[in-house]
Design a protein around this motif. Structure first.
Motif, PDB file in Angstrom:
ATOM      1  N   THR A 174      17.442  88.951  40.708  1.00 45.11           N
ATOM      2  CA  THR A 174      17.434  88.435  42.073  1.00 45.11           C
ATOM      3  C   THR A 174      17.583  89.622  43.028  1.00 45.11           C
ATOM      4  OG1 THR A 174      19.835  88.198  42.216  1.00 45.11           O
ATOM      5  CG2 THR A 174      18.579  86.318  41.305  1.00 45.11           C
ATOM      6  N   LEU A 175      17.379  89.382  44.307  1.00 42.54           N
ATOM      7  CA  LEU A 175      17.563  90.445  45.294  1.00 42.54           C
ATOM      8  C   LEU A 175      18.996  90.967  45.251  1.00 42.54           C
ATOM      9  CD1 LEU A 175      16.534  92.141  47.677  1.00 42.54           C
ATOM     10  CD2 LEU A 175      17.101  90.216  49.185  1.00 42.54           C
ATOM     11  N   ASP A 176      19.959  90.075  45.175  1.00 39.78           N
ATOM     12  CA  ASP A 176      21.365  90.496  45.135  1.00 39.78           C
ATOM     13  C   ASP A 176      21.664  91.333  43.892  1.00 39.78           C
ATOM     14  OD1 ASP A 176      22.011  89.279  47.534  1.00 39.78           O
ATOM     15  OD2 ASP A 176      22.668  87.417  46.605  1.00 39.78           O
ATOM     16  N   GLU A 177      21.096  90.931  42.749  1.00 38.93           N
ATOM     17  CA  GLU A 177      21.315  91.687  41.512  1.00 38.93           C
ATOM     18  C   GLU A 177      20.681  93.070  41.598  1.00 38.93           C
ATOM     19  OE1 GLU A 177      21.568  88.051  38.215  1.00 38.93           O
ATOM     20  OE2 GLU A 177      19.612  88.864  38.809  1.00 38.93           O
ATOM     21  N   ALA A 178      19.506  93.159  42.202  1.00 42.90           N
ATOM     22  CA  ALA A 178      18.839  94.452  42.364  1.00 42.90           C
ATOM     23  C   ALA A 178      19.671  95.361  43.272  1.00 42.90           C
ATOM     24  CB  ALA A 178      17.439  94.250  42.951  1.00 42.90           C
ATOM     25  N   ILE A 179      20.197  94.796  44.342  1.00 44.56           N
ATOM     26  CA  ILE A 179      21.045  95.564  45.265  1.00 44.56           C
ATOM     27  C   ILE A 179      22.271  96.095  44.528  1.00 44.56           C
ATOM     28  CG2 ILE A 179      22.606  95.338  47.242  1.00 44.56           C
ATOM     29  CD1 ILE A 179      20.481  93.367  48.425  1.00 44.56           C
ATOM     30  N   ASP A 180      22.948  95.234  43.770  1.00 44.67           N
ATOM     31  CA  ASP A 180      24.160  95.649  43.050  1.00 44.67           C
ATOM     32  C   ASP A 180      23.857  96.741  42.022  1.00 44.67           C
ATOM     33  OD1 ASP A 180      25.734  93.891  44.462  1.00 44.67           O
ATOM     34  OD2 ASP A 180      25.719  92.331  42.914  1.00 44.67           O
ATOM     35  N   LEU A 181      22.755  96.595  41.302  1.00 47.99           N
ATOM     36  CA  LEU A 181      22.405  97.567  40.265  1.00 47.99           C
ATOM     37  C   LEU A 181      22.168  98.950  40.857  1.00 47.99           C
ATOM     38  CD1 LEU A 181      21.675  98.069  37.265  1.00 47.99           C
ATOM     39  CD2 LEU A 181      19.314  97.504  37.855  1.00 47.99           C
ATOM     40  N   VAL A 182      21.359  99.019  41.910  1.00 44.74           N
ATOM     41  CA  VAL A 182      21.043 100.315  42.523  1.00 44.74           C
ATOM     42  C   VAL A 182      22.273 100.875  43.233  1.00 44.74           C
ATOM     43  CG1 VAL A 182      19.634 101.456  44.277  1.00 44.74           C
ATOM     44  CG2 VAL A 182      18.585  99.825  42.690  1.00 44.74           C
ATOM     45  N   ALA A 183      23.034 100.029  43.907  1.00 43.58           N
ATOM     46  CA  ALA A 183      24.248 100.503  44.580  1.00 43.58           C
ATOM     47  C   ALA A 183      25.236 101.071  43.573  1.00 43.58           C
ATOM     48  CB  ALA A 183      24.878  99.369  45.379  1.00 43.58           C
ATOM     49  N   ASP A 184      25.407 100.404  42.427  1.00 43.67           N
ATOM     50  CA  ASP A 184      26.308 100.915  41.384  1.00 43.67           C
ATOM     51  C   ASP A 184      25.868 102.300  40.922  1.00 43.67           C
ATOM     52  OD1 ASP A 184      27.844  98.619  41.437  1.00 43.67           O
ATOM     53  OD2 ASP A 184      26.942  97.736  39.629  1.00 43.67           O
ATOM     54  N   ALA A 185      24.570 102.476  40.730  1.00 47.31           N
ATOM     55  CA  ALA A 185      24.050 103.769  40.271  1.00 47.31           C
ATOM     56  C   ALA A 185      24.302 104.858  41.303  1.00 47.31           C
ATOM     57  CB  ALA A 185      22.557 103.655  39.970  1.00 47.31           C
ATOM     58  N   LEU A 186      24.065 104.559  42.583  1.00 43.06           N
ATOM     59  CA  LEU A 186      24.249 105.573  43.624  1.00 43.06           C
ATOM     60  C   LEU A 186      25.719 105.879  43.868  1.00 43.06           C
ATOM     61  CD1 LEU A 186      21.481 104.576  46.200  1.00 43.06           C
ATOM     62  CD2 LEU A 186      21.466 106.477  44.571  1.00 43.06           C
ATOM     63  N   VAL A 187      26.564 104.873  43.785  1.00 38.55           N
ATOM     64  CA  VAL A 187      28.003 105.115  43.922  1.00 38.55           C
ATOM     65  C   VAL A 187      28.494 105.989  42.774  1.00 38.55           C
ATOM     66  CG1 VAL A 187      30.282 104.015  43.779  1.00 38.55           C
ATOM     67  CG2 VAL A 187      28.528 103.065  45.292  1.00 38.55           C
ATOM     68  N   GLY A 188      28.036 105.701  41.547  1.00 39.03           N
ATOM     69  CA  GLY A 188      28.419 106.527  40.399  1.00 39.03           C
ATOM     70  C   GLY A 188      27.980 107.966  40.571  1.00 39.03           C
ATOM     71  N   LEU A 189      26.773 108.175  41.046  1.00 39.15           N
ATOM     72  CA  LEU A 189      26.277 109.530  41.279  1.00 39.15           C
ATOM     73  C   LEU A 189      27.087 110.223  42.372  1.00 39.15           C
ATOM     74  CD1 LEU A 189      24.239 111.794  40.807  1.00 39.15           C
ATOM     75  CD2 LEU A 189      22.706 110.636  42.419  1.00 39.15           C
ATOM     76  N   ALA A 190      27.400 109.509  43.427  1.00 39.37           N
ATOM     77  CA  ALA A 190      28.190 110.090  44.516  1.00 39.37           C
ATOM     78  C   ALA A 190      29.548 110.538  44.014  1.00 39.37           C
ATOM     79  CB  ALA A 190      28.343 109.067  45.645  1.00 39.37           C
ATOM     80  N   ARG A 191      30.147 109.769  43.134  1.00 40.70           N
ATOM     81  CA  ARG A 191      31.454 110.147  42.576  1.00 40.70           C
ATOM     82  C   ARG A 191      31.346 111.395  41.707  1.00 40.70           C
ATOM     83  NH1 ARG A 191      33.115 103.990  40.872  1.00 40.70           N
ATOM     84  NH2 ARG A 191      34.032 103.349  42.871  1.00 40.70           N
ATOM     85  N   GLN A 192      30.237 111.542  40.994  1.00 40.33           N
ATOM     86  CA  GLN A 192      30.022 112.740  40.183  1.00 40.33           C
ATOM     87  C   GLN A 192      29.828 113.969  41.063  1.00 40.33           C
ATOM     88  OE1 GLN A 192      26.718 112.240  37.513  1.00 40.33           O
ATOM     89  NE2 GLN A 192      27.486 110.281  36.727  1.00 40.33           N
ATOM     90  N   GLN A 193      29.094 113.797  42.137  1.00 43.50           N
ATOM     91  CA  GLN A 193      28.752 114.939  42.988  1.00 43.50           C
ATOM     92  C   GLN A 193      29.906 115.353  43.911  1.00 43.50           C
ATOM     93  OE1 GLN A 193      26.144 115.513  40.916  1.00 43.50           O
ATOM     94  NE2 GLN A 193      25.421 116.647  42.689  1.00 43.50           N
TER      95      GLN A 193
END
Length: 202
Positions: A174-193
């Motif tokens: 769903t749109l909400d699931e797509a948003i959560d998936l990509v947001a989780d990935a970008l938040v994880g990357l931001a925490r690494q960087q």
């Protein structure tokens, strides 16, 4: 004076309705045949008005295209930094950024198809450039100092676009699931960087 005022008001309302019908007809024909292949005469026939009526309202093909582009911009509501209001942390801003951007893509899909065939038309190109300038400001406000990070920038370009969203939707999300998936990935990357970045820092 009242009857004359009433008549002028009715004329103005009629003119606005005619103008909207012409814009609708032009948008429909742009979607079907492209901007370059759409003539004033074809628009007039689709809108059921005289060719001169189209010219009187818009001056010609360029004015008509600008009116359709104005309608598109008004309806899709570009992402802007103000939409991050209330997201106080870096994670919150990133999640809001993805949410706002993907919802923008979702509601602008129909308009994207209107202009997809003519990306090099100067007026279309100018509006696309304006969008990317607005998006860059929105991106910078969401990610703060991380906006300059090469990996973060690359990930945003790779994941926050029409193509990835369409692929995720085609996979059954769903749109909400797509948003959560990509947001989780970008938040994880931001925490690494920036693992030591303060949560509330810009």
């Amino acid at each position: 004076m009242a009857p004359r005022g009433y008549t002028l008001k009715r004329r103005a309302e009629s003119a606005a309705i005619t103008r909207d019908r012409i814009v609708d007809a032009a948008a429909s024909l742009y979607r079907e045949h492209g901007v370059s292949a759409t003539t004033i005469q074809a628009v007039a026939e689709r809108a059921d008005v005289a060719r001169g009526t189209v010219v009187n309202h818009f001056g010609g093909s360029d004015g008509l295209l600008e009116a359709v582009l104005d309608r598109a911009v008004e309806e899709v509501d570009f992402p802007v930094p103000g939409q991050l209001e209330g997201a106080a942390t870096l994670e919150g801003r990133i999640r809001r950024f993805v949410d706002v951007t993907f919802r923008f893509f979702d509601r602008s899909t129909d308009w994207w198809y209107v202009f997809a065939g003519d990306p090099e038309v100067p007026a279309v190109k100018a509006r696309e450039r304006a969008y990317w300038e607005t998006f860059a400001t929105f991106y910078g406000a969401a990610f703060g100092e991380l906006a300059k990070d090469r990996r973060v920038g690359g990930a945003v370009r790779a994941f926050v676009d029409y193509g990835p969203l369409n692929a995720l939707r085609a996979a059954g999300l769903t749109l909400d699931e797509a948003i959560d998936l990509v947001a989780d990935a970008l938040v994880g990357l931001a925490r690494q960087q920036a693992p030591t970045a303060e949560e509330g820092s810009p």
